[in-house]
Design an enzyme around this catalytic site. Structure first.
Site, PDB file in Angstrom:
ATOM      1  N   SER A 145       0.859  -1.201   0.000  1.00 36.86           N
ATOM      2  CA  SER A 145       0.000   0.000   0.000  1.00 36.86           C
ATOM      3  C   SER A 145       0.888   1.241   0.000  1.00 36.86           C
ATOM      4  CB  SER A 145      -0.862  -0.017   1.268  1.00 36.86           C
ATOM      5  OG  SER A 145      -1.474   1.228   1.498  1.00 36.86           O
ATOM      6  N   TYR A 158      -3.724  -0.621   9.878  1.00 32.03           N
ATOM      7  CA  TYR A 158      -3.501  -0.840   8.441  1.00 32.03           C
ATOM      8  C   TYR A 158      -2.070  -0.403   8.068  1.00 32.03           C
ATOM      9  CZ  TYR A 158      -4.564  -0.829   3.413  1.00 32.03           C
ATOM     10  OH  TYR A 158      -4.572  -1.084   2.065  1.00 32.03           O
TER      11      TYR A 158
HETATM   12  P1  NAD Z   1     -11.905  -5.120  -1.399  1.00 34.75           P
HETATM   13  O1  NAD Z   1     -12.513  -4.850  -0.070  1.00 34.75           O
HETATM   14  O2  NAD Z   1     -12.695  -4.843  -2.634  1.00 34.75           O
HETATM   15  O3  NAD Z   1     -11.339  -6.587  -1.472  1.00 34.75           O
HETATM   16  C1  NAD Z   1     -10.750  -7.235  -0.359  1.00 34.75           C
HETATM   17  C2  NAD Z   1     -10.765  -8.726  -0.604  1.00 34.75           C
HETATM   18  O4  NAD Z   1     -10.293  -9.399   0.568  1.00 34.75           O
HETATM   19  C3  NAD Z   1     -12.175  -9.263  -0.868  1.00 34.75           C
HETATM   20  O5  NAD Z   1     -12.114 -10.279  -1.834  1.00 34.75           O
HETATM   21  C4  NAD Z   1     -12.550  -9.831   0.489  1.00 34.75           C
HETATM   22  O6  NAD Z   1     -13.539 -10.831   0.399  1.00 34.75           O
HETATM   23  C5  NAD Z   1     -11.223 -10.407   0.919  1.00 34.75           C
HETATM   24  N1  NAD Z   1     -11.207 -10.681   2.353  1.00 34.75           N
HETATM   25  C6  NAD Z   1     -11.346  -9.810   3.364  1.00 34.75           C
HETATM   26  N2  NAD Z   1     -11.304 -10.462   4.544  1.00 34.75           N
HETATM   27  C7  NAD Z   1     -11.119 -11.778   4.267  1.00 34.75           C
HETATM   28  C8  NAD Z   1     -10.995 -12.961   5.050  1.00 34.75           C
HETATM   29  N3  NAD Z   1     -11.038 -12.936   6.387  1.00 34.75           N
HETATM   30  N4  NAD Z   1     -10.843 -14.155   4.408  1.00 34.75           N
HETATM   31  C9  NAD Z   1     -10.812 -14.213   3.066  1.00 34.75           C
HETATM   32  N5  NAD Z   1     -10.899 -13.126   2.267  1.00 34.75           N
HETATM   33  C10 NAD Z   1     -11.065 -11.934   2.871  1.00 34.75           C
HETATM   34  O7  NAD Z   1     -10.593  -4.222  -1.417  1.00 34.75           O
HETATM   35  P2  NAD Z   1      -9.438  -4.016  -2.499  1.00 34.75           P
HETATM   36  O8  NAD Z   1      -9.234  -2.563  -2.610  1.00 34.75           O
HETATM   37  O9  NAD Z   1      -9.651  -4.825  -3.724  1.00 34.75           O
HETATM   38  O10 NAD Z   1      -8.212  -4.592  -1.659  1.00 34.75           O
HETATM   39  C11 NAD Z   1      -7.382  -5.646  -2.072  1.00 34.75           C
HETATM   40  C12 NAD Z   1      -6.024  -5.465  -1.449  1.00 34.75           C
HETATM   41  O11 NAD Z   1      -5.427  -4.279  -1.948  1.00 34.75           O
HETATM   42  C13 NAD Z   1      -6.046  -5.336   0.082  1.00 34.75           C
HETATM   43  O12 NAD Z   1      -4.925  -5.992   0.630  1.00 34.75           O
HETATM   44  C14 NAD Z   1      -5.927  -3.830   0.264  1.00 34.75           C
HETATM   45  O13 NAD Z   1      -5.414  -3.495   1.509  1.00 34.75           O
HETATM   46  C15 NAD Z   1      -4.998  -3.484  -0.872  1.00 34.75           C
HETATM   47  N6  NAD Z   1      -4.968  -2.087  -1.275  1.00 34.75           N
HETATM   48  C16 NAD Z   1      -6.072  -1.468  -1.750  1.00 34.75           C
HETATM   49  C17 NAD Z   1      -5.965  -0.141  -2.146  1.00 34.75           C
HETATM   50  C18 NAD Z   1      -7.135   0.615  -2.681  1.00 34.75           C
HETATM   51  O14 NAD Z   1      -7.009   1.832  -2.884  1.00 34.75           O
HETATM   52  N7  NAD Z   1      -8.258   0.014  -2.971  1.00 34.75           N
HETATM   53  C19 NAD Z   1      -4.757   0.540  -2.048  1.00 34.75           C
HETATM   54  C20 NAD Z   1      -3.656  -0.131  -1.559  1.00 34.75           C
HETATM   55  C21 NAD Z   1      -3.760  -1.449  -1.179  1.00 34.75           C
END
Ligand code: NAD
Length: 253
Positions: A145, A158
């Site tokens: 991130s 986080y």
């Molecule tokens: P999202 O909430 O759309 O997806 C998160 C995913 O994790 C989902 O598929 C959810 O079902 C799964 N998940 C959560 N808890 C779980 C558990 N206990 N067991 C199994 N699966 C679980 O969010 P996203 O933005 O697609 O995030 C994906 C990754 O990218 C994460 O690690 C997030 O921290 C990271 N990220 C996102 C951003 C952003 O701006 N969206 C930026 C940097 C990093």
């Protein structure tokens, strides 16, 4: 030829949290490059499975709560039922909790750090044991991130977890490069997914974020396609322990 090194035909990729968001984009990108996909999810990855299969690739639906450390070794065993081997792990699943640090609860700390950091480590360990047993090497891509580099505001667990992800990406690469295992990470910038829905919906915060992104827009899951295929393929065989920012220039400001 150089483009052949990006091909993933015959590889099997385990992608966590791919029913939506960035994980879905990652699974589709790897499938487009030729990989079969093992999706590890809490809820049904219906759309992702259909899209992967429409590309002519196999998809195995593994249902697990990734907050449960004891479930992790079983994921690799179940994944092996698809093709008999695994070659790529993308540790994508993650959560965020927002509250002032002064009031932050222990459960908001533990839930985030256990899923985003502790179990990322233990799933990487389980995959690396399999890569070593296969004698094939492998590719691990952790999703980090901007808060692997910066402090953030109102998201202390986080920030701790994602800073830790960048740290263990380096640490594991130091130990496992000798086995032909590349451990790297992608640090997405501000991407339009469920995870950032609250930020996108807050007019003042949304405007401030957009104003600071040189590219002038939120990222999308498709923006991770090229970087993840690169880090999952032979094209990155001499890239170890690095965290690639895919952020529209956010960190360059
Ligand atoms: P999202 O909430 O759309 O997806 C998160 C995913 O994790 C989902 O598929 C959810 O079902 C799964 N998940 C959560 N808890 C779980 C558990 N206990 N067991 C199994 N699966 C679980 O969010 P996203 O933005 O697609 O995030 C994906 C990754 O990218 C994460 O690690 C997030 O921290 C990271 N990220 C996102 C951003 C952003 O701006 N969206 C930026 C940097 C990093």
């Amino acid at each position: 030829m150089i483009l052949n090194t990006f091909q993933l035909a015959g590889r099997t990729a385990v992608v966590t949290g791919c029913n939506t968001g960035l994980g879905q984009g990652i699974a589709l990108a790897l499938a487009q490059a030729g990989a079969d996909i093992v999706g590890v999810n809490q809820s049904a990855p219906t759309q992702t499975m259909a899209q992967v299969q429409a590309l002519g690739r196999k998809f195995l639906d593994v249902r697990k709560n990734l907050s449960d450390t004891s479930a992790l070794p079983g994921i690799v065993q179940e994944a092996l039922t698809l093709t008999g081997h695994i070659d790529i792990l993308v540790n994508n699943a993650g959560i965020i909790r927002r509250a002032d640090a002064i009031n932050f609860s222990e459960s908001d700390w533990d839930d985030v750090v256990n899923l985003n950091l502790k179990n990322v480590f233990f799933l990487a360990q389980a995959a690396a044991r399999q890569f070593i047993a296969q004698g094939t090497g492998g590719k691990i891509v952790n999703i980090a991130s901007m808060l692997s580099f910066q402090g953030g505001v109102r998201v202390p667990s986080y920030t701790a977890s994602k800073s830790g992800v960048m740290g263990i990406t380096r640490a594991l690469s130091n130990e496992w490069a000798k086995h032909g295992i590349n451990v790297n990470a992608i640090a997405p910038g501000y991407m339009a997914t469920n995870n950032t829905a609250a930020l996108q919906a807050a007019p003042v915060r949304n405007a401030a974020i957009l104003d600071r992104i040189p590219a002038g827009r939120w990222g999308t899951p498709a923006d991770l396609a090229g970087p993840v295929v690169f880090l999952a393929s032979a094209a990155s065989d001499y890239v170890n322990g690095y965290t690639v920012a895919v952020d529209g220039g956010w960190l360059a400001r």
